[in-house]
Each structure stands twice: as C-alpha cells, then as structure tokens.
Design a protein around this motif. Structure first.
Motif, PDB file in Angstrom:
ATOM      1  N   ARG A  73       0.826  -1.202   0.000  1.00  0.00           N
ATOM      2  CA  ARG A  73       0.000   0.000   0.000  1.00  0.00           C
ATOM      3  C   ARG A  73       0.857   1.247   0.000  1.00  0.00           C
ATOM      4  NH1 ARG A  73      -4.890   0.007  -1.622  1.00  0.00           N
ATOM      5  NH2 ARG A  73      -6.106  -1.696  -0.872  1.00  0.00           N
ATOM      6  N   ASP A  74       0.380   2.248  -0.716  1.00  0.00           N
ATOM      7  CA  ASP A  74       1.054   3.549  -0.713  1.00  0.00           C
ATOM      8  C   ASP A  74       0.835   4.262   0.614  1.00  0.00           C
ATOM      9  OD1 ASP A  74       2.438   4.069  -3.065  1.00  0.00           O
ATOM     10  OD2 ASP A  74       0.640   4.701  -4.149  1.00  0.00           O
ATOM     11  N   THR A  75       1.852   4.994   1.003  1.00  0.00           N
ATOM     12  CA  THR A  75       1.696   5.945   2.102  1.00  0.00           C
ATOM     13  C   THR A  75       1.563   7.316   1.462  1.00  0.00           C
ATOM     14  OG1 THR A  75       4.056   6.368   2.316  1.00  0.00           O
ATOM     15  CG2 THR A  75       3.150   4.519   3.609  1.00  0.00           C
ATOM     16  N   ARG A  76       1.275   8.318   2.268  1.00  0.00           N
ATOM     17  CA  ARG A  76       1.137   9.683   1.737  1.00  0.00           C
ATOM     18  C   ARG A  76       2.411  10.099   0.998  1.00  0.00           C
ATOM     19  NH1 ARG A  76      -1.783  14.565   2.772  1.00  0.00           N
ATOM     20  NH2 ARG A  76      -0.401  16.369   2.780  1.00  0.00           N
ATOM     21  N   ILE A  77       3.558   9.825   1.579  1.00  0.00           N
ATOM     22  CA  ILE A  77       4.832  10.261   0.968  1.00  0.00           C
ATOM     23  C   ILE A  77       5.165   9.439  -0.276  1.00  0.00           C
ATOM     24  CG2 ILE A  77       6.373   8.861   2.428  1.00  0.00           C
ATOM     25  CD1 ILE A  77       7.082  12.461   1.411  1.00  0.00           C
ATOM     26  N   THR A  78       4.953   8.125  -0.245  1.00  0.00           N
ATOM     27  CA  THR A  78       5.280   7.320  -1.435  1.00  0.00           C
ATOM     28  C   THR A  78       4.339   7.651  -2.595  1.00  0.00           C
ATOM     29  OG1 THR A  78       3.936   5.437  -0.686  1.00  0.00           O
ATOM     30  CG2 THR A  78       6.298   5.409  -0.117  1.00  0.00           C
ATOM     31  N   ARG A  92       3.071  10.612  -3.190  1.00  0.00           N
ATOM     32  CA  ARG A  92       3.555  11.876  -3.743  1.00  0.00           C
ATOM     33  C   ARG A  92       4.849  11.678  -4.533  1.00  0.00           C
ATOM     34  NH1 ARG A  92      -0.452  12.760  -0.949  1.00  0.00           N
ATOM     35  NH2 ARG A  92      -1.428  14.752  -0.549  1.00  0.00           N
ATOM     36  N   PHE A  93       5.747  10.844  -4.033  1.00  0.00           N
ATOM     37  CA  PHE A  93       6.965  10.538  -4.788  1.00  0.00           C
ATOM     38  C   PHE A  93       6.612   9.909  -6.135  1.00  0.00           C
ATOM     39  CE2 PHE A  93       9.934  10.138  -0.872  1.00  0.00           C
ATOM     40  CZ  PHE A  93      10.274  11.472  -0.975  1.00  0.00           C
ATOM     41  N   ASP A  94       5.643   9.011  -6.149  1.00  0.00           N
ATOM     42  CA  ASP A  94       5.223   8.366  -7.392  1.00  0.00           C
ATOM     43  C   ASP A  94       4.688   9.406  -8.373  1.00  0.00           C
ATOM     44  OD1 ASP A  94       4.514   6.361  -9.249  1.00  0.00           O
ATOM     45  OD2 ASP A  94       2.522   6.161  -8.375  1.00  0.00           O
ATOM     46  N   TYR A  95       3.782  10.247  -7.932  1.00  0.00           N
ATOM     47  CA  TYR A  95       3.195  11.257  -8.811  1.00  0.00           C
ATOM     48  C   TYR A  95       4.237  12.257  -9.289  1.00  0.00           C
ATOM     49  CZ  TYR A  95      -1.667   9.921  -7.922  1.00  0.00           C
ATOM     50  OH  TYR A  95      -2.855   9.259  -7.881  1.00  0.00           O
ATOM     51  N   PHE A  96       5.019  12.781  -8.351  1.00  0.00           N
ATOM     52  CA  PHE A  96       5.947  13.852  -8.711  1.00  0.00           C
ATOM     53  C   PHE A  96       7.113  13.336  -9.550  1.00  0.00           C
ATOM     54  CE2 PHE A  96       4.419  16.091  -4.612  1.00  0.00           C
ATOM     55  CZ  PHE A  96       3.235  16.454  -5.237  1.00  0.00           C
ATOM     56  N   VAL A 136      10.633  24.991 -18.491  1.00  0.00           N
ATOM     57  CA  VAL A 136       9.990  23.712 -18.192  1.00  0.00           C
ATOM     58  C   VAL A 136       9.972  23.478 -16.683  1.00  0.00           C
ATOM     59  CG1 VAL A 136      10.120  21.208 -18.511  1.00  0.00           C
ATOM     60  CG2 VAL A 136      10.526  22.726 -20.449  1.00  0.00           C
ATOM     61  N   GLY A 137      11.085  23.799 -16.014  1.00  0.00           N
ATOM     62  CA  GLY A 137      11.159  23.630 -14.559  1.00  0.00           C
ATOM     63  C   GLY A 137      10.155  24.491 -13.816  1.00  0.00           C
ATOM     64  N   SER A 138       9.914  25.690 -14.314  1.00  0.00           N
ATOM     65  CA  SER A 138       8.923  26.574 -13.687  1.00  0.00           C
ATOM     66  C   SER A 138       7.518  25.991 -13.799  1.00  0.00           C
ATOM     67  CB  SER A 138       8.950  27.957 -14.339  1.00  0.00           C
ATOM     68  OG  SER A 138      10.162  28.589 -14.087  1.00  0.00           O
ATOM     69  N   GLY A 139       7.199  25.465 -14.964  1.00  0.00           N
ATOM     70  CA  GLY A 139       5.897  24.820 -15.136  1.00  0.00           C
ATOM     71  C   GLY A 139       5.753  23.616 -14.225  1.00  0.00           C
ATOM     72  N   LEU A 140       6.803  22.815 -14.119  1.00  0.00           N
ATOM     73  CA  LEU A 140       6.782  21.655 -13.239  1.00  0.00           C
ATOM     74  C   LEU A 140       6.641  22.081 -11.784  1.00  0.00           C
ATOM     75  CD1 LEU A 140       7.119  18.602 -12.685  1.00  0.00           C
ATOM     76  CD2 LEU A 140       9.600  19.019 -12.636  1.00  0.00           C
ATOM     77  N   ALA A 141       7.412  23.091 -11.374  1.00  0.00           N
ATOM     78  CA  ALA A 141       7.355  23.566  -9.991  1.00  0.00           C
ATOM     79  C   ALA A 141       5.960  24.080  -9.647  1.00  0.00           C
ATOM     80  CB  ALA A 141       8.398  24.655  -9.761  1.00  0.00           C
ATOM     81  N   GLN A 142       5.349  24.807 -10.563  1.00  0.00           N
ATOM     82  CA  GLN A 142       3.999  25.321 -10.325  1.00  0.00           C
ATOM     83  C   GLN A 142       3.014  24.166 -10.158  1.00  0.00           C
ATOM     84  OE1 GLN A 142       2.457  27.748 -13.506  1.00  0.00           O
ATOM     85  NE2 GLN A 142       0.984  28.746 -12.166  1.00  0.00           N
ATOM     86  N   HIS A 143       3.134  23.160 -11.016  1.00  0.00           N
ATOM     87  CA  HIS A 143       2.245  22.004 -10.950  1.00  0.00           C
ATOM     88  C   HIS A 143       2.438  21.245  -9.636  1.00  0.00           C
ATOM     89  CE1 HIS A 143      -0.026  18.494 -12.135  1.00  0.00           C
ATOM     90  NE2 HIS A 143       1.037  17.743 -11.916  1.00  0.00           N
ATOM     91  N   VAL A 144       3.677  20.969  -9.282  1.00  0.00           N
ATOM     92  CA  VAL A 144       3.955  20.226  -8.042  1.00  0.00           C
ATOM     93  C   VAL A 144       3.491  21.024  -6.823  1.00  0.00           C
ATOM     94  CG1 VAL A 144       5.812  19.345  -6.558  1.00  0.00           C
ATOM     95  CG2 VAL A 144       5.802  18.808  -9.003  1.00  0.00           C
ATOM     96  N   HIS A 145       3.713  22.328  -6.835  1.00  0.00           N
ATOM     97  CA  HIS A 145       3.254  23.167  -5.722  1.00  0.00           C
ATOM     98  C   HIS A 145       1.737  23.065  -5.567  1.00  0.00           C
ATOM     99  CE1 HIS A 145       1.777  26.864  -3.803  1.00  0.00           C
ATOM    100  NE2 HIS A 145       2.840  26.697  -3.021  1.00  0.00           N
ATOM    101  N   TYR A 146       1.015  23.159  -6.675  1.00  0.00           N
ATOM    102  CA  TYR A 146      -0.441  23.049  -6.622  1.00  0.00           C
ATOM    103  C   TYR A 146      -0.844  21.687  -6.041  1.00  0.00           C
ATOM    104  CZ  TYR A 146      -5.309  22.705  -8.016  1.00  0.00           C
ATOM    105  OH  TYR A 146      -6.665  22.525  -8.000  1.00  0.00           O
TER     106      TYR A 146
END
Length: 175
Positions: free
Chosen positions: A1-6, A8-12, A45-55
């Motif tokens: 089972r996923d934990t909250r952190i795993t 997020r690591f998977d998604y990000f 590209v990094g700015s777009g990624l950072a904005q997405h991950v922050h959201y």
C-alpha cells in the motif's frame, strides 16, 4: 500500500519524467547547444513543473488533474517528436513511430484503471511492466539519432574542413 509520501513521490517523479521528456524533445528538435538556451529551456519547463507540483502538494492533491496534465504534456511531446522526425525524414523515424504507438497503447493501462487481474496485477502495475521493454525501442531510436547526427557532422567537416579548424583531407592546408 502507498503511504502519503510514497504516493507523492510516485506522482511527482512521473511529473518530472514527463517534463524532462518535453525538455529533451525541444532541445533536440531545436538543436539547442548554447548553455544559455539550455538554461532558459530548463527554467521554462522547470517553472511549469514547480507550479504544478506546488499546486498538487499544497493546494489540492488531485489525481484527475495530474493525469490530465501528464497526458497533455505527453501528447505535446509526442506530437513534437513525430512532426519533427517526419519533416526531416529521420532515418530512425519508423522506430520512433513504433515506440510512440506502443507507449501510448500502454498508457491506456494507466488511464483506464481497472481492478487487479488475479487479485495481483492492477492497471498501474501492468503500465509499469509494459514500459520496461519499450526502453529498448527508445534507445534504438536514440542510437539511430546519434548515428545520423554523426553522419551529418562528418559530411559538414568533409565539405568545409577549414571552417572546423581541420586540415584538408589530403593533409595539405589551403593556400
């Protein structure tokens, strides 16, 4: 089972992979060689990624939104690659066509999310399993691209050796 952190690591990490794929496609297609251009592309590209991950991390962790972003960026990347290899008549284009067709077919496993088969293999697990053999096709295209670039560079050097700081093929310098 996923934990909250795993989870997020998977998604990000998936988000990062998709973003890097877009950056690599843009850098290769536009033949970006200068450090400034690479830095600007990385920043964009990094700015777009950072904005997405922050959201996702601090506003709303939304699976559907994340999936839509990844699919949109992935399709943009695929369209860029396919348009480019077709337009330049790249010798490895058929390999890339195969790769793109199969990777997007495999993507359906992720998008169509279904319950585990035999109570063991869910759609996400099968998606990951399907992508493993696809790396062979991707690297086959990469090797074809490197060979093509090397061949083009060799032709340029042979036609204009002085322009590249090289001597004439016969060993004599132009007078």
């Amino acid at each position: 089972r996923d934990t909250r952190i795993t989870e997020r690591f998977d998604y990000f990490s998936a988000d990062l992979t998709v973003a890097v794929g877009l950056a690599v496609a843009v850098a290769r297609i536009l033949q970006l060689h200068s450090v400034l251009h690479i830095v600007l592309l990385t920043f964009f590209v990094g700015s777009g990624l950072a904005q997405h991950v922050h959201y996702m991390a601090f506003v709303k962790f939304d699976y559907g939104y994340n999936m839509k972003v990844c699919i949109a960026v992935g399709l943009l990347t695929a369209c860029a690659w396919l348009t480019w290899v077709t337009a330049v008549q790249h010798p490895g284009r058929r390999i890339l066509y195969q790769f793109m067709g199969l990777v997007h077919a495999a993507m359906l496993l992720e998008v169509l999310d279904f319950p585990p088969l035999l109570w063991l293999f869910d759609a996400h697990a099968l998606w990951h399993a399907a992508t493993v053999p696809l790396t062979y096709l991707w690297y086959k295209f990469v090797f074809a691209d490197v060979a093509w670039v090397t061949q083009q560079h060799s032709r340029t050097v042979a036609v204009n050796p002085g322009q590249h700081g090289l001597s004439e093929p016969s060993g004599k310098q132009k007078q």
